[in-house]
Design a protein around this motif. Structure first.
Motif, short mmCIF file in Angstrom:
data_model
loop_
_atom_site.label_atom_id
_atom_site.label_comp_id
_atom_site.label_asym_id
_atom_site.label_seq_id
_atom_site.Cartn_x
_atom_site.Cartn_y
_atom_site.Cartn_z
N ALA A 125 0.83 -1.21 0.00
CA ALA A 125 0.00 0.00 0.00
C ALA A 125 0.87 1.26 0.00
CB ALA A 125 -0.93 -0.01 1.21
N ALA A 126 1.96 1.22 0.78
CA ALA A 126 2.87 2.38 0.84
C ALA A 126 3.52 2.62 -0.53
CB ALA A 126 3.93 2.16 1.90
N ILE A 127 3.91 1.54 -1.22
CA ILE A 127 4.52 1.67 -2.54
C ILE A 127 3.52 2.28 -3.52
CG2 ILE A 127 5.39 0.38 -4.53
CD1 ILE A 127 6.62 -1.61 -2.56
N ILE A 128 2.28 1.79 -3.48
CA ILE A 128 1.26 2.28 -4.41
C ILE A 128 0.96 3.75 -4.15
CG2 ILE A 128 -1.17 2.09 -5.07
CD1 ILE A 128 -0.92 -0.94 -4.42
N ILE A 129 0.76 4.11 -2.89
CA ILE A 129 0.42 5.50 -2.56
C ILE A 129 1.57 6.44 -2.89
CG2 ILE A 129 -0.14 7.08 -0.66
CD1 ILE A 129 -1.62 4.66 0.64
N GLY A 130 2.81 6.02 -2.53
CA GLY A 130 3.97 6.84 -2.85
C GLY A 130 4.17 6.98 -4.35
N GLY A 131 3.93 5.88 -5.08
CA GLY A 131 4.05 5.92 -6.53
C GLY A 131 3.03 6.84 -7.17
N VAL A 132 1.82 6.85 -6.63
CA VAL A 132 0.77 7.74 -7.14
C VAL A 132 1.18 9.20 -6.98
CG1 VAL A 132 -1.58 8.59 -6.73
CG2 VAL A 132 -1.14 6.14 -6.84
N LEU A 133 1.71 9.54 -5.82
CA LEU A 133 2.15 10.91 -5.57
C LEU A 133 3.27 11.32 -6.54
CD1 LEU A 133 2.12 11.09 -1.67
CD2 LEU A 133 0.68 12.38 -3.23
N MET A 134 4.28 10.45 -6.73
CA MET A 134 5.38 10.77 -7.61
C MET A 134 4.94 10.80 -9.07
SD MET A 134 7.75 11.40 -5.56
CE MET A 134 9.03 11.63 -6.78
N LEU A 135 4.07 9.87 -9.44
CA LEU A 135 3.58 9.82 -10.82
C LEU A 135 2.83 11.08 -11.19
CD1 LEU A 135 3.02 8.22 -13.44
CD2 LEU A 135 1.03 7.26 -12.30
N SER A 136 2.02 11.57 -10.25
CA SER A 136 1.20 12.75 -10.53
C SER A 136 1.95 14.05 -10.34
CB SER A 136 -0.03 12.74 -9.62
OG SER A 136 -0.79 11.58 -9.85
N GLY A 137 3.22 13.97 -9.93
CA GLY A 137 4.02 15.18 -9.82
C GLY A 137 4.37 15.57 -8.42
N GLY A 138 3.67 14.96 -7.41
CA GLY A 138 3.95 15.30 -6.02
C GLY A 138 3.62 16.74 -5.70
N VAL A 139 4.17 17.25 -4.63
CA VAL A 139 3.96 18.64 -4.22
C VAL A 139 5.05 19.50 -4.85
CG1 VAL A 139 3.78 20.22 -2.28
CG2 VAL A 139 2.91 17.89 -2.06
N LYS A 140 4.69 20.21 -5.91
CA LYS A 140 5.66 21.01 -6.64
C LYS A 140 5.90 22.34 -5.95
CE LYS A 140 4.29 18.92 -11.02
NZ LYS A 140 3.72 19.14 -12.36
N PRO A 141 7.16 22.71 -5.70
CA PRO A 141 7.45 23.98 -5.02
C PRO A 141 6.89 25.19 -5.73
CG PRO A 141 9.40 22.58 -5.11
CD PRO A 141 8.38 21.94 -5.98
N GLY A 142 6.82 25.15 -7.08
CA GLY A 142 6.35 26.31 -7.83
C GLY A 142 4.85 26.39 -7.96
N ALA A 143 4.11 25.41 -7.43
CA ALA A 143 2.67 25.41 -7.58
C ALA A 143 2.05 26.56 -6.80
CB ALA A 143 2.08 24.08 -7.11
N THR A 144 0.96 27.11 -7.35
CA THR A 144 0.26 28.20 -6.67
C THR A 144 -0.91 27.65 -5.87
OG1 THR A 144 -1.14 28.55 -8.61
CG2 THR A 144 0.91 29.81 -8.49
N LYS A 145 -1.43 28.48 -4.99
CA LYS A 145 -2.62 28.13 -4.20
C LYS A 145 -2.41 26.83 -3.43
CE LYS A 145 -5.53 30.21 -7.80
NZ LYS A 145 -6.62 29.97 -8.75
N LEU A 276 2.57 -0.56 -10.39
CA LEU A 276 2.17 -1.92 -10.78
C LEU A 276 2.93 -2.96 -9.94
CD1 LEU A 276 1.96 -1.60 -14.66
CD2 LEU A 276 0.08 -1.80 -13.02
N ALA A 277 4.19 -2.66 -9.59
CA ALA A 277 4.95 -3.56 -8.72
C ALA A 277 4.29 -3.64 -7.34
CB ALA A 277 6.38 -3.08 -8.60
N GLY A 278 3.88 -2.50 -6.82
CA GLY A 278 3.19 -2.50 -5.53
C GLY A 278 1.88 -3.25 -5.59
N THR A 279 1.16 -3.09 -6.70
CA THR A 279 -0.11 -3.80 -6.86
C THR A 279 0.10 -5.30 -6.94
OG1 THR A 279 -1.02 -1.90 -8.08
CG2 THR A 279 -2.17 -4.00 -8.31
N THR A 280 1.15 -5.72 -7.63
CA THR A 280 1.46 -7.14 -7.73
C THR A 280 1.77 -7.72 -6.35
OG1 THR A 280 2.36 -6.83 -9.95
CG2 THR A 280 2.99 -8.86 -8.78
N LEU A 281 2.55 -6.97 -5.56
CA LEU A 281 2.88 -7.41 -4.20
C LEU A 281 1.62 -7.53 -3.36
CD1 LEU A 281 5.15 -8.02 -2.14
CD2 LEU A 281 5.18 -5.56 -1.60
N LEU A 282 0.69 -6.60 -3.55
CA LEU A 282 -0.56 -6.63 -2.79
C LEU A 282 -1.41 -7.83 -3.18
CD1 LEU A 282 -2.35 -4.98 -0.77
CD2 LEU A 282 -3.43 -3.97 -2.79
#
Length: 285
Positions: A125-145, A276-282
């Motif tokens: 679950a940690a791999i999947i959640i962490g991967g989702v955050l990194m895949l989607s860009g995470g918290v970008k320093p330059g992001a507004t609002k 997908l690796a995290g999902t396979t492990l799950l």
């Protein structure tokens, strides 16, 4: 995790990614929610009536209460997420919501539904959640609002976690047929949003005129995606289903790169493989 449950969630992920791409292209508000919910109510009415006749489900006070509660939670999620997209940054709201949701779903399942989480499940679950955050860009320093994005993302994620655990109890313990639970949610959205829709007829007409095929696609795939998940929840623990649903994020982000020209394909493919690796492990847990 049972293979049949995994296949149901995988199919649901495809449906979820498809309707999310359509919603992004239309870029509507509550009037769009009302429109595709109304079409869903019309399209799924024969199936809902068939289930009522053939299964003769029990609808006592607990079933009615939890079905109504599910409708409210889902409406709140749709409204909060769309408001977050308008007032915050998409690159923050979406990944925060999708990463927070399964984490809370699993936590609620352990606290209130008596499920048990093994070390392997927790790592997956940690791999999947962490991967989702990194895949989607995470918290970008330059992001507004950032504060607004963080708030709406966490709020939407909390509702995802809440309705997943709530609905799991409704279909698995109270034995409400999954399709009827989702159908009631669509009916609830139509009723509750009707006053707003009446005041914004022009927007509804515009969506139907210019995006008819996309609206119908949302109306079909939005309920179908969650109905498949609900059926999986009838025999698969929430702690498995919730993280596995994040495959939809992989498909949605890759669709954005390939179909909507958002770029960053190499970066996103790498993190897609991690998820997908995290999902396979799950699944093998």
């Amino acid at each position: 995790m049972p293979l049949s449950g995994f296949l149901l969630v995988l199919a649901a992920a495809f449906c979820h990614a498809t309707w999310n791409v359509c919603v992004k292209r239309i870029s509507g508000g509550p009037e769009l929610i009302w429109l595709f919910s109304l079409i869903s109510v019309i399209l799924y009415l024969p199936v809902a009536l068939w289930i009522i006749v053939t299964e003769d489900p029990i609808f006592g006070p607990p079933q009615i209460l939890f079905t109504a509660g599910s409708a409210v939670l889902h409406l709140g999620y749709f409204l909060l997420l769309q408001t977050g997209y308008r007032k915050g940054d998409l690159s923050l709201v979406y990944p925060i919501a999708r990463a927070t949701g399964p984490l809370l779903s699993t936590s609620f399942a352990v606290m209130f539904l008596g499920e048990h989480v093994t070390l392997q499940m927790a790592v997956a679950a940690a791999i999947i959640i962490g991967g989702v955050l990194m895949l989607s860009g995470g918290v970008k320093p330059g992001a507004t609002k950032v504060p607004a994005s963080l708030g709406f993302g966490l709020g939407a994620g909390a509702l995802i976690g809440s309705y997943t655990a709530w609905d799991a109890y409704t279909v698995a313990t109270l034995l409400v047929p999954p399709l009827l639970l989702d159908y009631a949610s669509s009916v609830g959205r139509v009723v509750l949003l009707s006053p707003y829709a009446h005041r914004h007829k022009a927007k509804i007409t515009m969506h139907w005129t210019h995006h008819r095929l996309a609206v119908i696609t949302i109306a079909v795939f939005n309920p179908l995606a969650y109905i498949l998940v609900l059926y999986a929840l009838t025999f698969t623990p929430v702690s498995y289903v919730a993280p596995t649903r994040e495959i939809s994020v992989v498909l949605t982000v890759l669709a954005g790169s390939l179909l909507l020209g958002e770029g960053h394909l190499k970066h996103r493919l790498i993190w897609a493989c991690v998820i997908l690796a995290g999902t396979t492990l799950l699944v093998l847990g």
